[in-house]
Design a protein around this motif. Structure first.
Motif: not given
Lengths: 112, 112
Positions: A33, A35, A90, A100-101, A103-105, B34, B36, B43, B100
């Motif tokens: 994904y 975002y 992201f 859930g995901y 995520f990268g930074s 979820i 986060y 992230g 999401y």
């Protein structure tokens, strides 16, 4: 060993330029994904690929084009950058929808 | 519908106290949720999840409560620590979708 890695972490560029952000995941996930997070921290989905197939394409300008050469990579190319494109982008991946995901930074894009 | 970005609400809590972060979700068809945690420059990271057939789930120092009648989700953090300082997001996903939807986020500040 980073699970979802994005490059570059920071990107400063002038209006009108074309730029790409790269994303790679080593988790073996099928879905990736992009975002966008604005200055108020609001996270909005842009695109999603499942095993190289586009499955989510939100209403974003067609200057944004995702490319997935394989299921471990999802790149984001942006043409003719505008000031309003400044944000943190992201990348994320998931194995299935119910976990859930990861995520990268993030990539902080600043258009000047 | 999707959340519209507003000013990021802030919750200030004394170290050692309990924190409660609330979230109103938008889609009555959402079946999985979820929480986060997003620390500065990073992230979002998965904290805890809950399915729509449950109303409470506990983790280590965290508890999520789900009230489907009023479409409300809360995250309780026990004995809040300085390392809990971050922006917290709830996210919902509807059955049969891969997308999401994130809430607007709450900034948690832990006071020493």
């Amino acid at each position: 060993d980073t699970a979802v890695s994005q490059t570059p972490k920071y990107l400063v560029t002038q209006m009108g330029n074309d730029k790409s952000i790269k994303c790679e995941q080593n988790l073996g996930h099928d879905t990736m994904y992009w975002y966008k997070q604005d200055s108020k921290k609001f996270l909005k989905i842009m695109f999603s690929y499942n095993n190289k197939e586009l499955i989510i394409n939100e209403t974003v300008p067609n200057r944004f084009s995702p490319k997935s050469p394989d299921k471990a990579h999802l790149n984001l190319h942006i043409n003719s950058l505008e000031l309003g494109d400044s944000a943190v982008y992201f990348c994320a991946s998931s194995q299935d929808r119910s976990r859930g995901y990861t995520f990268g930074s993030g990539t902080r894009l600043t258009v000047v | 519908g999707e959340s519209v970005g507003l000013h990021l609400p802030t919750l200030s809590v004394q170290e050692g106290d309990n924190s409660i972060i609330n979230c109103a979700y938008s889609n009555s068809a959402s079946d999985y949720f979820i929480w986060y945690k997003q620390e500065s420059g990073k992230g979002p990271q998965f904290i805890i999840d809950i399915r729509s057939n449950m109303d409470k789930r506990q983790g280590q120092r965290v508890t999520v409560l789900l009230n489907k009648t009023v479409k409300h989700l809360s995250l309780q953090i026990a004995a809040t620590q300085p390392g809990d300082s971050a922006v917290y997001f709830c996210a919902e996903i509807a059955s049969g979708t891969y997308k999401y939807i994130f809430g607007t986020g709450t900034r948690l500040k832990v006071l020493a």
